[in-house]
Every structure is written in C-alpha cells, then in structure tokens.
Design an enzyme around this catalytic site. Sequence first.
Site, PDB file in Angstrom:
ATOM      1  N   ALA A   6      -7.890  -2.828   8.609  1.00 51.08           N
ATOM      2  CA  ALA A   6      -8.832  -2.093   9.444  1.00 51.08           C
ATOM      3  C   ALA A   6     -10.222  -2.047   8.831  1.00 51.08           C
ATOM      4  CB  ALA A   6      -8.319  -0.674   9.666  1.00 51.08           C
ATOM      5  N   GLU A  58      -1.651   1.332   3.337  1.00 45.59           N
ATOM      6  CA  GLU A  58      -2.488   2.448   3.782  1.00 45.59           C
ATOM      7  C   GLU A  58      -2.283   3.721   2.962  1.00 45.59           C
ATOM      8  OE1 GLU A  58      -2.164  -0.228   7.404  1.00 45.59           O
ATOM      9  OE2 GLU A  58      -0.874   0.400   5.740  1.00 45.59           O
TER      10      GLU A  58
END
Length: 723
Positions: free
Chosen positions: A72, A143
């Site tokens: 991302a 993440e």
Amino acid sequence: MSTSHPTSEALHLELGADAILVATMDLPGHSMNILTDALATPLIALAARLESDSGVKGLILRSAKKDFLAGADVDRLRALSTAQEAFDESMRFKSFIRRLERCGKPVVAILHGLCLGGGLEIAMGCHWRIVVDDGRARLGLPEVKLGLLPGGGGTQRLPRLVGMQQALQWMAEGTHVPAALALSSGLVNALAANAEDALTQARAWIAATPKPVQPWDAPKFRYPGGDSRSPAAAQLLAIGPSMAAAKSFGNYPALSHIMSSVFEGGLTDIDRGLEIESRYFAACAISPASRNLIGTLWYQLNAIKKGASRPADVPASQVQRLGILGAGMMGAGIAYAAAKAGIPVVLLDQSQAAADKGKQYSQDLLDKAVKRGRSTAEKRERLLALITPSTDYAALRGCDLVIEAVFEDRAVKAQVTALAEAQLADTAVFASNTSTLPITGLAQASQRPAQFLGLHFFSPVDKMPLVEIIVGKETSAQTLARGFDFCLQIGKTPIVVNDSRGFYTSRVFATYVMEGLAMLREGVHPRAIEMAGLQAGMPMPPLALQDEVSLSLGLHVATQTRKDVEAEGQVYTEHPGEAVLRQLCELGRVGKKVGQGFYDWQAGDKSLWPGLAQLYPLAAEQPAQSVLIARLMFVQANEAARCLQEGVLRSVADGNIGSILGWGFAPFQGGALQFINSLGLKPFVARATELARLHGPRFEPAQLLQEMAAKGERFEEGGPALD
C-alpha cells in the site's frame, strides 16, 4: 501478433492474438510498485474491462520492476483520520479484488522478487499464482510491523489457502515466505524457472481453464485443516490470545485484531469475512501504536536510509578493503557483515590463534545457514575467502577503512591506532568501535584526526541493524560521509551523533538498567521490576539485561565516568543504582558470564537469586506497576531529550530510530522522543517534575522540554534538532 493499449504510464496493456491481456505494472518515478492512485486507478479500470470486453479471454498480471508489488501507499494510510475513512478505504480495495475474482475469466499473477502486503492480497485474488523461482522471491503480509493488519482480504484469503495456523503465524510475525514454501503450503500454484517460462505457463493455464472459480466461492469449500468450528482451530484460537498477550502485554492491538478477524471470518462466508476484516483494520489504522510505528519505522527510518543525516555535498563512496583490529566477538561480527557485503577483510589480532578464532565465527554462522538451507556451500566458501586472519599490521596496506574493536582502554586503543596508521594511505579512514569513550580524546592518538570517527556497532553484529556514527571535534564531513556510506554498504542503518561521554545509545540505555537497580535498592520486589520492563514494551527486563551485559562492565563504566568527570574539575553525582552494582560485584555475582548475578543462570535457564531478599528487604508498601513502568520510560525519554538539548543528537529521527534499533526502546511508542510527543509535552513535563520530587533530580525535565511545553511545541517527525 499483439496490440498495445497503454492505459496509463503505470500500467501497460498488451492484448495478444490469443485474446489474453498482459498487464505490466511499472509505476513511474519509483523503484518499486506501490498502490498509489497512479497505479490503483488503472487497475480498477482493468477489472471493469475484464467484466465488459468480450474480446478479452483472460488476464496475466506482472511487473516490469525487480519486484512484483511492495504494498500500500503509506502516505495514503497515514492520511486516514477516522475509523470510517479507514473502513471505506479497505472496502474499496477489496471491491476491486472481488471484481477480479468474479469476472468470469481466468486471471493469473506472475510473481517475482518482493510480493508484500497489498501486492500479495491482489495476487491471492487472482485465480492462479506463478512464482519466478530465482532465489529472490519473498511473499508476505508484514502489516503487523507497522501496527496494522492486512486490510485487502489477507486475513480471509490466506487462511483459506494455507490453513488458519500457518496463516496466523505468518501474519503475526510478518514473515517473508520463500518460493518453495509458498508452493508447498498452497499459497501459490506453480514455480517457473524464469519470466519467459512463467508467461508460457500462464498462457497455457488460461487456455485450459476458461471459467475458473476461487476455492472460497465454490459451494463445497472447506478450510485446509478446518474452519473456526473445527476442534483443531478451537484449541488454537483458545490459547492464541493468551500467548500473544504474554508476548506483547497488550501493547500491539494488531495482534489480537488479526486473530479476531481470522476467527470471526472462519465462521462465515468470504464476503462477510471481508467486511469483518475492514472493521478490525479501521481499529488498527487509527490506533496510537500504528501512528507511532508508521511515523518512526517508515518515515523517519526511510529518511535516514536516504541520507538525511549524511553531508549532502560529498560524493558517494564504497569501501574496497577493510581492516579490523581485534578479532573478538565485535571484530569477528563486523568482519562477517563486511564479507557478506562482498568486501575483502583483514582481521588482525595479537595471535594467529585469536585471529583464526575470529574467522571461525563467520564459519559457524555460515555452516548454520547451509544446514538450514538458507545458503550454499559454494556461497559459504566464497564469503570465507574474503576474510584474511593475520597478526601482521603490514597486511593492512591497501585498506581504505580500518575499524578498531579492541578492549575499552585508551592506552590500548592509542597503541593500535598508531601501529595501523603507519601502514595506511593518506586517504584512509580510521574508526573506533568504542561504546563509551569519547572519540575526540581517542583521536588524539591519530596523526590525522580529521579522518577519525566512531562506528559503534551493536552485539551480535550479524543480527543488530544499527550503527551509531560518532563525529569527533575534528572529524571532517568527508570522513562522516564515508562512514555513513560504509554502513549502508553492509546493510546497516546509521544514525549520526556528536561526541560526548556515552554518546547517545549507551548513555540513555544505561538509565533504563540503572533505574531498575535503584528500584531494587528501594525495596521494590525484583519480580515487579522485571515485569514492569516487559509491560513497558522493552525486549528485556532491567535486571536480566544487566546480567547479560555484566555487572562488572557496568561498574567499570561508572568508575571511569567518575574519574573523567572529576578530572574535568566537576562534581560527580552518583546514581543510586551504583551501590547495587558494587555490592553484587563484591560478592562475585557479576552476571551471566559466571552464572550468577541478579539471577542464577543454569543450562540456559534463569531464576531470580533468592539472596536479593536479604540484601534488599522488601518495602512495606509496594508501588503500583504503572508507577514502575512510568519511571522506566520517563527516565529514558528525558535523557534522550537532554541529548537533543546538548547537541549530542543531531535530529529527532536519529533519536527515535537509535532508541528502537539500538537498545529496543518500546517500538509501539515510536521511539524515546516520540514517547514524549504521544503523551504531550505539558503532561510529560508535569509528570517528570513529580517523579523528580519523589525519586531524585535525574527525572527533572530537560530544559528543552520545559521551553517547548511553554510554547506548545512538539518534536517534528523527522526534522533536525531544535536550536
């Protein structure tokens, strides 16, 4: 014959005569593909075309860069200010992936290099995944390292592909999965020898599978190993939260949110599971832990790696030949790190046996790597051939950098400096690996102090990522730049500090362990002290850490500091923990190296020494754990602020990164200075003032903090130290 359709600069489309569309990601201006709007927008349009264009029979998604997709756009994540924004962003991303899955046409992902985060989530949304097995491929959902959970379907698709237990382990640890394991686990479907082979395989699979259905969309889908209702999963998810809490003490909410998302998703269908995941993602995205981790371990760390602390006007350089003086643990570790980067190393010691033993350190590490399949015998021999153990200073000729890693004694260091410099070219740089002795004083033994600096490595060198570069009074900008470039060359993260006693990391680290000793002397239960350290988020509790470092070393440093301060005509203020060091050293309990310190150490196990109760009787009234935690954290953060005030630290980023990578300051707090930001300057100053009243002047808030609090200021994220 094929037709090119350049949808955008970031996504090149080519429709072949076989009606298979090849989409190649190549985000302009970036070394890696990331999901910025420039790439996300054409990808969404691509899904729409698959749904509507009858002339397209299938899609192959690949990358023109050395990696598939790194994940991302962190800038976009950081801009999310509310839970609703985070939820909506997550659902939009998932909507695109669901459209790929349900477009009714085969979609194949060709993966190479890094395929992480959102990149892997897109790949798992493709019907078939092929990995180019060239040794570089690493797949993962990391993440959690930024305080987040995978928000693009990772907590739902990964367990449905590899099973709940494996998925939870990989997501909780942020594991990078190599190609062979990705295949054997079911994460990917095939391996290819090269990109051309992968393309051939992809075309063949699309031709043979015109109407694919994702496993979780099939009516009779079953989780590998069972869903959340299965006995195996029930047992796993019953003990998982307590195991996570025992390790994280609730400081990392992403861990429990990942488990909750997997568990709840395992009770329902994929679409409901994706919505559940977005709710947990939203909780993570706005959490203080995630904000702190992203701010420090993404923005500030990247700024440092890009040279924020390096003199900008000095050309880049690389070390061609490295000399190391002292083949003990530190010297041997530096030799291994340099050789691993392809640098020829001369490893010097007083005896050939000692020098050979230093090289053996690399041999042992490489033998383990070969045994575990992480390296090959050929690579091992190639690396070992770069290390030349010797006793002859003449072997240093041709070295453009020499690092001394000998005993912490000024006379010894002065002697080896003179002997080494006699063999070096005028342009060579000399560095000391000292952890406490001021560089300016050590440079007095050098014939060229402008080319003298400190390179403070951390033990064990092969695992610890940080190097603290110390700039002496006469160290030139060119020398600093060369030291900085060397650190990057061997894969380390450099912070830059100005010369002072203890520099930054050793100075602030000492406040943590010494505060634990002070508490013990006050009659605080030793188990409460140790738990407070762990609950605060430190990797090791203070008493055990002092045992690891050795009490005798701590006492030596304190004694040397006293002598230095008094020699400068100043009054030395003894820390209350020093009396504890002296008392245990007099009893011969000097730490783990002799099997006894604050703990009794036996066969890899340890237990608190019962004799502590006699030496330091418990106080009638024991403080709350929250008070102990505050003392351990405030004393470190306040000392870090003093370092900034005194000009020892050159930037806020160096202070935060140095604290996390150097001695393990609670990462979820974002570093020692960000800890102050998180609390707020005014509340920090008020609490520190109260701690000073109760426990002594070491807690008196730094003058800089008082001034900033009065002005309503805070430490800027990666900016320079305030004047």
